[in-house]
Design a protein around this motif. Structure first.
Motif: not given
Length: 316
Positions: A178-196
Motif C-alpha cells: 500500500r505504501y507504493f500508491v500513497d502520494p505522500n510517500i516517495p517511491k524510494e521510501s516505499a521500496i525501502k519499506i518493502y526491502r526491509e
C-alpha cells in the motif's frame, strides 16, 4: 480478520485469541489499549501502536490501529467510536505522530464511517483469500509433481541468497504494498519499506519458512516465497498460515507454479507431522495486484472477504 473462521472455531476460542493479540500489542509493541465503558459494561475497545522503523525508512513517525471493536446498534457504535478515535488522535498529536492507518473489513460500516468522519481516507483495497483442508481429506497438497526435469530448482533459503533476492526485487514494476500508491510517500521510501520486510522474512523474523527458486543451469535466483504460522491457532488444532510473501522474476516462465508446489510440499509435511485437525491458508492481496489474485485462485484459494486500508495524516 479471522472472524470468518467461526464455522471452524468456537466463539469462545476466537475471543480468547483476540484477547491474546490485544495483550501482545501492549507487551511486544508497547502499545496502548483504550476501553469505553458505561458503568461495568464495556461498549468498545481500541488498540494502537507505533511503527518503530518508520522514522528511519520514511522519515515519518507512523502508527497503526490494531483493533477497533464496537458494540451496540449503528448510532451507539458511531458515538463510542468517535470518542475512542478522538483519544487516539490526541495521543498522536502529543507524540508527534504524522501518519495513522488501520485495516478494516468492508462489511464494518460503523467503523468505516467513524474513520471517514474523523478525516481518514481510503488508501487501498485488498482481498483476503483462504483455503482450508481437513485432516482426513485427500489433500491436493500431497500431489507434488516431480521437478527433477524442470529448468528450476526450489530449495530452502540460505543466508548467502539474500543479496540475490534483493536484486530480484529491482525487476518488479507492480506496486507491491500500500505504501507504493500513497502520494505522500516517495517511491524510494516505499521500496525501502518493502526491502526491509523481505529482509525480515528471510532472517526468520517475519516468516517461519522461506524458499528460493533458482535456474538449474546458472543458479541465478528467480523467485522466492515465505509463509508464517499463527501459533495461537495452533493451540486449538489449526495450522493457520498468514503473512505470506511471493515474488518471481517476470522473465522466468513457470517458476511461480514450481515454487508454489514446493511450498505446498513443505506445508503438507509440517501439517501431517504436527497432526493438526485443520489447515487454513490466508493471503492478503492488493486489488491492483490482479495477476496474484488469479494465481491464488488457480491454486484452489477462494476470496472470503475484502478490506480497506484507511489512513490519516497529521500536521507536523
Amino acid at each position: 480478520d479471522s472472524s470468518y473462521l467461526r464455522w471452524l472455531v468456537a466463539e469462545e476460542n476466537l475471543n480468547n485469541i483476540l484477547l491474546k493479540k490485544i495483550f501482545d500489542i501492549k507487551r511486544r509493541h508497547r502499545g496502548d489499549v483504550l476501553v469505553a465503558k458505561d458503568g461495568a459494561k464495556i461498549l468498545g475497545l481500541i488498540s494502537f501502536f507505533q511503527l518503530p522503523w518508520s522514522k528511519r525508512l520514511v522519515n515519518l513517525k507512523m502508527a497503526e490501529i490494531g483493533h477497533l471493536v464496537l458494540s451496540g446498534d449503528y448510532s451507539q457504535s458511531l458515538k463510542v467510536g468517535n470518542i475512542l478515535l478522538a483519544h487516539i488522535h490526541n495521543l498522536c498529536k502529543e507524540r508527534r505522530i504524522q501518519h495513522l492507518s488501520i485495516k478494516v473489513p468492508t462489511e464494518e460500516f460503523p467503523i468505516i464511517h467513524v474513520l471517514e468522519e474523523a478525516g481518514s481516507i481510503i488508501g487501498t483495497f485488498a482481498y483476503m483469500l483462504n483455503k482450508n483442508q481437513r485432516e482426513d481429506d485427500n489433500l491436493e497438497l500431497a500431489k507434488i509433481m516431480d521437478n527433477s526435469f524442470s529448468r528450476y530448482i526450489v530449495r530452502k533459503f540460505k543466508t548467502r541468497d539474500l543479496d540475490g533476492i534483493l536484486h530480484l526485487l529491482e525487476e518488479t514494476r507492480l506496486p507491491m504494498t500500500r505504501y507504493f500508491v500513497d502520494p505522500n510517500i516517495p517511491k524510494e521510501s516505499a521500496i525501502k519499506i518493502y526491502r526491509e520486510w523481505v529482509k525480515n522474512c528471510c532472517l526468520k523474523r517475519d516468516a517461519d519458512v522461506v524458499l528460493v527458486g533458482l535456474k538449474r543451469a546458472t543458479s541465478q535466483i528467480v523467485g522466492f516465497v515465505s509463509y508464517k504460522s499463527d501459533k495461537q491457532f495452533g493451540d486449538i488444532g489449526i495450522l493457520l498460515l498468514t503473512g505470506g510473501l511471493l515474488f518471481t522474476s517476470p522473465h522466468s516462465i513457470g517458476i511461480t507454479s514450481e515454487i508454489m508446489r514446493m511450498a505446498g510440499k513443505n506445508i503438507f509435511s509440517w501439517y501431517t507431522k504436527k497432526r493438526f485437525k485443520f489447515l487454513v491458508a490466508e493471503e492478503n492481496v492488493q486489488l491492483y495486484n490482479y495477476p496474484m489474485v488469479k494465481l491464488y485462485q488457480r491454486l484452489g484459494m477462494q476470496i472470503v472477504r475484502s478490506k480497506l486500508c484507511l489512513h490519516k495524516y497529521f500536521k507536523s
